[in-house]
Design an enzyme around this catalytic site. Structure first.
Site, PDB file in Angstrom:
ATOM      1  N   MET A  12       0.858  -1.198   0.000  1.00  0.00           N
ATOM      2  CA  MET A  12       0.000   0.000   0.000  1.00  0.00           C
ATOM      3  C   MET A  12       0.888   1.241   0.000  1.00  0.00           C
ATOM      4  O   MET A  12       1.823   1.324   0.822  1.00  0.00           O
ATOM      5  CB  MET A  12      -0.855  -0.019   1.269  1.00  0.00           C
ATOM      6  CG  MET A  12      -1.743   1.178   1.454  1.00  0.00           C
ATOM      7  SD  MET A  12      -2.688   1.014   3.013  1.00  0.00           S
ATOM      8  CE  MET A  12      -3.922   2.276   2.762  1.00  0.00           C
ATOM      9  N   GLY A  16      -1.370   9.021   0.071  1.00  0.00           N
ATOM     10  CA  GLY A  16      -2.402   9.000  -0.966  1.00  0.00           C
ATOM     11  C   GLY A  16      -3.217  10.279  -0.942  1.00  0.00           C
ATOM     12  O   GLY A  16      -2.831  11.264  -0.302  1.00  0.00           O
ATOM     13  N   ASP A  43      -8.621   7.684  -1.720  1.00  0.00           N
ATOM     14  CA  ASP A  43      -9.440   7.294  -0.568  1.00  0.00           C
ATOM     15  C   ASP A  43     -10.810   7.956  -0.666  1.00  0.00           C
ATOM     16  O   ASP A  43     -10.931   9.166  -0.484  1.00  0.00           O
ATOM     17  CB  ASP A  43      -8.751   7.722   0.738  1.00  0.00           C
ATOM     18  CG  ASP A  43      -9.527   7.262   1.967  1.00  0.00           C
ATOM     19  OD1 ASP A  43      -9.201   6.182   2.491  1.00  0.00           O
ATOM     20  OD2 ASP A  43     -10.464   7.967   2.389  1.00  0.00           O
ATOM     21  N   TYR A  48     -19.275   9.645   1.034  1.00  0.00           N
ATOM     22  CA  TYR A  48     -18.796  10.918   0.470  1.00  0.00           C
ATOM     23  C   TYR A  48     -19.603  11.323  -0.771  1.00  0.00           C
ATOM     24  O   TYR A  48     -19.489  12.468  -1.221  1.00  0.00           O
ATOM     25  CB  TYR A  48     -17.309  10.854   0.091  1.00  0.00           C
ATOM     26  CG  TYR A  48     -16.353  10.546   1.227  1.00  0.00           C
ATOM     27  CD1 TYR A  48     -16.773  10.554   2.557  1.00  0.00           C
ATOM     28  CD2 TYR A  48     -15.027  10.245   0.969  1.00  0.00           C
ATOM     29  CE1 TYR A  48     -15.897  10.250   3.586  1.00  0.00           C
ATOM     30  CE2 TYR A  48     -14.144   9.946   1.999  1.00  0.00           C
ATOM     31  CZ  TYR A  48     -14.581   9.940   3.302  1.00  0.00           C
ATOM     32  OH  TYR A  48     -13.709   9.644   4.323  1.00  0.00           O
ATOM     33  N   LYS A  73     -15.372   2.810   1.436  1.00  0.00           N
ATOM     34  CA  LYS A  73     -15.796   2.433   2.796  1.00  0.00           C
ATOM     35  C   LYS A  73     -17.281   2.081   2.831  1.00  0.00           C
ATOM     36  O   LYS A  73     -18.087   2.685   2.120  1.00  0.00           O
ATOM     37  CB  LYS A  73     -15.524   3.593   3.775  1.00  0.00           C
ATOM     38  CG  LYS A  73     -14.108   4.135   3.679  1.00  0.00           C
ATOM     39  CD  LYS A  73     -13.769   5.166   4.727  1.00  0.00           C
ATOM     40  CE  LYS A  73     -12.461   5.866   4.397  1.00  0.00           C
ATOM     41  NZ  LYS A  73     -12.595   7.007   3.473  1.00  0.00           N
ATOM     42  N   HIS A 107     -16.666   1.846   7.852  1.00  0.00           N
ATOM     43  CA  HIS A 107     -16.458   3.271   8.100  1.00  0.00           C
ATOM     44  C   HIS A 107     -16.615   3.654   9.574  1.00  0.00           C
ATOM     45  O   HIS A 107     -15.937   4.559  10.066  1.00  0.00           O
ATOM     46  CB  HIS A 107     -17.447   4.070   7.237  1.00  0.00           C
ATOM     47  CG  HIS A 107     -17.000   5.453   6.898  1.00  0.00           C
ATOM     48  ND1 HIS A 107     -17.322   6.076   5.722  1.00  0.00           N
ATOM     49  CD2 HIS A 107     -16.254   6.356   7.578  1.00  0.00           C
ATOM     50  CE1 HIS A 107     -16.785   7.285   5.704  1.00  0.00           C
ATOM     51  NE2 HIS A 107     -16.145   7.478   6.823  1.00  0.00           N
TER      52      HIS A 107
END
Ligand code: NAP
Length: 283
Positions: A12, A16, A43, A48, A73, A107
């Site tokens: 990973m 980011g 992300d 969102y 998430k 989340h």
């Protein structure tokens, strides 16, 4: 770009691009600019409301899928969470236009947490998520999840910045090989972070901005960070943190800024539990 290796062997990027609070009609442009600046970890989250825009930017970039690390998430799911969580992941994948995500995070530590986790374990087994993890889990909830399930979360994404450093959380995660990931690394600018005199002096010593000092501090602690910006100059500045190093003294000076308290909200506060649990999403 530096990488960390998660407890299942997945690599990973340590830095980011976060897209929280970027309106969906600006997200495609912001993500396109971030990809141009060199970010490869994106992300987002169902909550969102901008997964489709992230997906469009990914498709239009022409960057090979295997070069990207995409996180989304799962929002709070009630029982039967196993069915609901599976549907939520399928919805996110459809919006992103992807057949898998690199990291799928629970989340919030609410709702049918065990049902959600079992669905996520099944999803990773089927290749729909290369890694799975959680967000906003305090040490007690995290350890309970680890001890009573098959898969130890690969990541726990928690509020972490110079004013709330999470050292006890960090140590527990290290012990159990859960990767610590910071959200709100700049504390969204609270406490006048970007003009903080102590951080400013350290920046001057390196010819760097406060933002770069904070990101460097997180990276040197081994914490994955996902700064958000809609400004291309800041995007470029925030990824340009791999050619200088804070000294041990500077790391200790920043360690002394910890207040041990959240600047946002405590996930153990009953009012927050009620508020976040009521904010249900469709699908
Ligand atoms: P953040 O990254 O701490 O701060 C973002 C703010 O800093 C924006 O106002 C941005 O303004 C400003 N900024 C960025 N770079 C700057 C620079 N070099 N100089 C000066 N100002 C700068 O806040 P965040 O977005 O809350 O957190 C980062 C990511 O973490 C999110 O986007 C999201 O992906 C994730 N997150 C997760 C959770 C969770 O519950 N799991 C919660 C919150 C956030 P401009 O955009 O105008 O540059």
């Amino acid at each position: 770009m530096q990488h960390v290796t998660l407890n299942n062997g997945v690599e990973m990027p340590i830095l980011g691009f976060g897209v929280y609070q970027i309106p969906s009609d600006s997200t495609e442009r912001a993500v396109t600019e971030a990809l141009t600046a060199g970010y490869r970890l994106l992300d987002t989250a169902a909550a969102y409301g901008n997964e489709e825009a992230v997906g469009r930017a990914i498709r239009n970039s022409g960057i090979p899928r295997e070069d990207l690390f995409v996180t989304t998430k799962l929002w709070v799911q009630d029982a039967p969470a196993q069915d609901n969580a599976r549907r939520a992941l399928e919805t996110s994948l459809a919006k992103l236009g992807l057949d898998h995500v690199d990291l799928y995070l629970m989340h919030q530590p609410y709702g049918d947490v065990y049902g959600q986790w079992r669905a996520m374990e099944a999803a990773t087994g089927e290749g729909l998520a290369r890694a799975i993890g959680v967000a906003n889990f305090y040490p007690d909830r995290l350890l309970d999840l680890i001890l009573n399930n098959e898969i130890t979360p690969q990541v726990n994404q928690i509020e972490t910045h110079p004013f709330f450093q999470r050292t006890a959380d960090h140590d527990l995660m290290r012990e159990h090989r859960v990767q610590h990931q910071s959200w709100g690394g700049f504390a969204e600018g609270k406490n006048d972070l970007f003009t903080h005199p102590v951080l400013g002096r350290i920046g001057e010593a390196h010819g760097r901005s406060v933002a770069q000092v904070v990101l460097r501090w997180l990276i040197q602690r081994g914490v994955v960070t996902i700064p958000k910006s809609v400004n291309p100059d800041r995007m470029a500045q925030n990824i340009d943190v791999f050619d200088f190093r804070l000294t041990d003294d500077q790391m200790s000076t920043i360690a002394a800024l910890d207040t041990g308290a959240t600047l946002f909200f405590d996930h153990r506060d009953p009012e927050m539990v009620a508020w976040l649990s009521q904010r249900r999403l469709e699908g």
